[in-house]
Design a protein around this motif. Sequence first.
Motif, PDB file in Angstrom:
ATOM      1  N   GLU A 166      11.458  84.804   2.718  1.00  0.00           N
ATOM      2  CA  GLU A 166      11.732  83.485   2.158  1.00  0.00           C
ATOM      3  C   GLU A 166      10.852  83.280   0.944  1.00  0.00           C
ATOM      4  O   GLU A 166       9.698  83.703   0.911  1.00  0.00           O
ATOM      5  N   ASP A 167      11.404  82.602  -0.057  1.00  0.00           N
ATOM      6  CA  ASP A 167      10.686  82.461  -1.323  1.00  0.00           C
ATOM      7  C   ASP A 167      10.089  81.080  -1.486  1.00  0.00           C
ATOM      8  O   ASP A 167      10.580  80.096  -0.945  1.00  0.00           O
ATOM      9  N   GLU A 168       9.008  81.031  -2.257  1.00  0.00           N
ATOM     10  CA  GLU A 168       8.440  79.767  -2.731  1.00  0.00           C
ATOM     11  C   GLU A 168       8.965  79.445  -4.125  1.00  0.00           C
ATOM     12  O   GLU A 168       8.967  78.295  -4.552  1.00  0.00           O
ATOM     13  N   GLY A 169       9.398  80.473  -4.845  1.00  0.00           N
ATOM     14  CA  GLY A 169       9.905  80.279  -6.199  1.00  0.00           C
ATOM     15  C   GLY A 169      10.259  81.607  -6.828  1.00  0.00           C
ATOM     16  O   GLY A 169       9.866  82.680  -6.354  1.00  0.00           O
ATOM     17  N   PHE A 170      11.044  81.539  -7.913  1.00  0.00           N
ATOM     18  CA  PHE A 170      11.492  82.731  -8.626  1.00  0.00           C
ATOM     19  C   PHE A 170      11.175  82.597 -10.102  1.00  0.00           C
ATOM     20  O   PHE A 170      11.330  81.528 -10.691  1.00  0.00           O
ATOM     21  N   TYR A 171      10.751  83.687 -10.696  1.00  0.00           N
ATOM     22  CA  TYR A 171      10.627  83.800 -12.143  1.00  0.00           C
ATOM     23  C   TYR A 171      11.659  84.789 -12.663  1.00  0.00           C
ATOM     24  O   TYR A 171      11.987  85.780 -11.998  1.00  0.00           O
ATOM     25  N   LEU A 172      12.153  84.532 -13.875  1.00  0.00           N
ATOM     26  CA  LEU A 172      12.810  85.568 -14.671  1.00  0.00           C
ATOM     27  C   LEU A 172      11.940  85.762 -15.895  1.00  0.00           C
ATOM     28  O   LEU A 172      11.650  84.807 -16.625  1.00  0.00           O
ATOM     29  N   LEU A 173      11.508  87.015 -16.121  1.00  0.00           N
ATOM     30  CA  LEU A 173      10.535  87.319 -17.170  1.00  0.00           C
ATOM     31  C   LEU A 173      11.073  88.364 -18.122  1.00  0.00           C
ATOM     32  O   LEU A 173      11.780  89.296 -17.716  1.00  0.00           O
ATOM     33  N   LYS A 174      10.750  88.201 -19.402  1.00  0.00           N
ATOM     34  CA  LYS A 174      10.905  89.296 -20.372  1.00  0.00           C
ATOM     35  C   LYS A 174       9.592  90.066 -20.356  1.00  0.00           C
ATOM     36  O   LYS A 174       8.525  89.467 -20.492  1.00  0.00           O
ATOM     37  N   THR A 175       9.658  91.390 -20.237  1.00  0.00           N
ATOM     38  CA  THR A 175       8.424  92.126 -19.932  1.00  0.00           C
ATOM     39  C   THR A 175       8.027  93.203 -20.933  1.00  0.00           C
ATOM     40  O   THR A 175       6.952  93.774 -20.796  1.00  0.00           O
ATOM     41  N   GLN A 176       8.848  93.499 -21.926  1.00  0.00           N
ATOM     42  CA  GLN A 176       8.528  94.657 -22.768  1.00  0.00           C
ATOM     43  C   GLN A 176       8.366  94.303 -24.248  1.00  0.00           C
ATOM     44  O   GLN A 176       7.270  94.288 -24.775  1.00  0.00           O
ATOM     45  N   ASN A 236      14.480  73.857  -5.637  1.00  0.00           N
ATOM     46  CA  ASN A 236      15.447  73.808  -6.749  1.00  0.00           C
ATOM     47  C   ASN A 236      14.926  73.095  -7.986  1.00  0.00           C
ATOM     48  O   ASN A 236      15.695  72.789  -8.903  1.00  0.00           O
ATOM     49  N   GLY A 237      13.627  72.800  -8.016  1.00  0.00           N
ATOM     50  CA  GLY A 237      13.048  72.364  -9.280  1.00  0.00           C
ATOM     51  C   GLY A 237      13.006  73.538 -10.236  1.00  0.00           C
ATOM     52  O   GLY A 237      12.817  74.684  -9.817  1.00  0.00           O
ATOM     53  N   SER A 238      13.217  73.291 -11.498  1.00  0.00           N
ATOM     54  CA  SER A 238      13.311  74.411 -12.443  1.00  0.00           C
ATOM     55  C   SER A 238      12.641  74.088 -13.764  1.00  0.00           C
ATOM     56  O   SER A 238      12.513  72.920 -14.142  1.00  0.00           O
ATOM     57  N   THR A 239      12.235  75.153 -14.449  1.00  0.00           N
ATOM     58  CA  THR A 239      11.711  75.066 -15.812  1.00  0.00           C
ATOM     59  C   THR A 239      12.368  76.153 -16.639  1.00  0.00           C
ATOM     60  O   THR A 239      12.250  77.342 -16.318  1.00  0.00           O
ATOM     61  N   ILE A 240      13.077  75.750 -17.682  1.00  0.00           N
ATOM     62  CA  ILE A 240      13.637  76.705 -18.640  1.00  0.00           C
ATOM     63  C   ILE A 240      12.706  76.728 -19.837  1.00  0.00           C
ATOM     64  O   ILE A 240      12.455  75.694 -20.457  1.00  0.00           O
ATOM     65  N   PHE A 241      12.204  77.891 -20.163  1.00  0.00           N
ATOM     66  CA  PHE A 241      11.190  77.993 -21.205  1.00  0.00           C
ATOM     67  C   PHE A 241      11.843  78.068 -22.588  1.00  0.00           C
ATOM     68  O   PHE A 241      13.043  78.360 -22.717  1.00  0.00           O
ATOM     69  N   PRO A 242      11.059  77.785 -23.651  1.00  0.00           N
ATOM     70  CA  PRO A 242      11.644  77.566 -24.985  1.00  0.00           C
ATOM     71  C   PRO A 242      12.532  78.690 -25.498  1.00  0.00           C
ATOM     72  O   PRO A 242      13.469  78.431 -26.253  1.00  0.00           O
ATOM     73  N   ALA A 243      12.264  79.928 -25.127  1.00  0.00           N
ATOM     74  CA  ALA A 243      13.050  81.044 -25.666  1.00  0.00           C
ATOM     75  C   ALA A 243      14.537  80.889 -25.379  1.00  0.00           C
ATOM     76  O   ALA A 243      15.383  81.344 -26.163  1.00  0.00           O
ATOM     77  N   PHE A 244      14.877  80.225 -24.254  1.00  0.00           N
ATOM     78  CA  PHE A 244      16.286  80.079 -23.893  1.00  0.00           C
ATOM     79  C   PHE A 244      16.674  78.614 -23.677  1.00  0.00           C
ATOM     80  O   PHE A 244      17.630  78.330 -22.954  1.00  0.00           O
ATOM     81  N   ALA A 245      15.961  77.727 -24.316  1.00  0.00           N
ATOM     82  CA  ALA A 245      16.330  76.316 -24.230  1.00  0.00           C
ATOM     83  C   ALA A 245      17.763  76.131 -24.725  1.00  0.00           C
ATOM     84  O   ALA A 245      18.142  76.647 -25.785  1.00  0.00           O
ATOM     85  N   ASN A 246      18.581  75.430 -23.952  1.00  0.00           N
ATOM     86  CA  ASN A 246      19.998  75.164 -24.268  1.00  0.00           C
ATOM     87  C   ASN A 246      20.861  76.424 -24.254  1.00  0.00           C
ATOM     88  O   ASN A 246      22.019  76.366 -24.670  1.00  0.00           O
ATOM     89  N   ARG A 247      20.318  77.531 -23.770  1.00  0.00           N
ATOM     90  CA  ARG A 247      21.121  78.761 -23.731  1.00  0.00           C
ATOM     91  C   ARG A 247      21.146  79.384 -22.339  1.00  0.00           C
ATOM     92  O   ARG A 247      21.588  80.518 -22.181  1.00  0.00           O
TER      93      ARG A 247
END
Length: 326
Positions: A170-180, A193-204
């Motif tokens: 069971e998870d406490e939360g998930f990240y999607l990361l750019k790593t390279q 289900n609280g979420s944060t979309i970071f600036p790199a993909f704001a509105n996308r």
Amino acid sequence: MLWISCFPTASLFLLLFMCFPGQNGGENDQSTDIISVWEGDSISITCSMKGSENELGTYLTTIIQPVNVIYVSKENTSYILPALASRTKYSKDGRNLRVTLHNVQESDSNIYLCTKFIKSKGHHKKLNGKTTIVVVKAKTSEVVEQSPLYVNPQQGQSINITCALKSSHEDEGFYLLKTQMQPERVLYVSSQNGSTIFPAFANRLEFSKEEKKILITLHNLQKNDSDVYVCAGMLKSSTFLSVNRSGTMVLVKEVEQTHCSNNSWGIYGLIIVVALLFFALICCTLYRVDMKKYFQKRKPNAVYEDMSYSSRRNTLIRANAYVTDN
């Protein structure tokens, strides 16, 4: 386990950290670095130590199950977490503290926070600094599943990335990361289900969550979105980040050449049409000039012939008159 659990409510601590990064002082450096390595590699984290008469020292701590990894005082005395003492080295370069962790393990995956302590009006004050998300990809375990392995969209297109946990976790939360190429955070989704979309993909970016699976859609991809995207999960009762060892390689194809080629064909076609029209205009003009000349030549010839005939006739008449008189 390498990390000592000091606070059972690490997810709450993390949520507060993400939502209120500038607390505890106004000099905070809130930048975030991302480091992605394989087990057995080494990593280095640099904490800024801005000079101050009231500075007491600098901590490097973890956020998931918070513990102090290392503390270095202004006088250069230090404390290193015993479980990491054999793998941790540090050095001071001017105002920077550089901490190196050798032979990293999957359990070293965590969110690290640089914190400076100063003395202000007789009280100790904490200033949060840079955070570093460390992703250590294990060569065997696979708690987080991710698909696809590779996508090759064109600029402007969209892709889907799926992150999922195996059924026993069971998870406490998930990240999607750019790593390279350009390491940065893309998305964070909590178990509530609280979420944060970071600036790199704001509105996308769009996502949907169903039980232990998240479907993430990235829209209007650009060339600089090419990277390796990794799902990282914070699991209940776990002291570290669990990551997918493969991730999703995204290579966005440029379409500028195609547009240029299409534009070129359009220009070539326009040039050909203009050339044909110009040729037709010239032909039409020449035809009209030739016809005009033709008619101009015929009219003088007809007059000349008529005049010649009349002249000859008059001459014959006069000649006959002379003959008759004689």
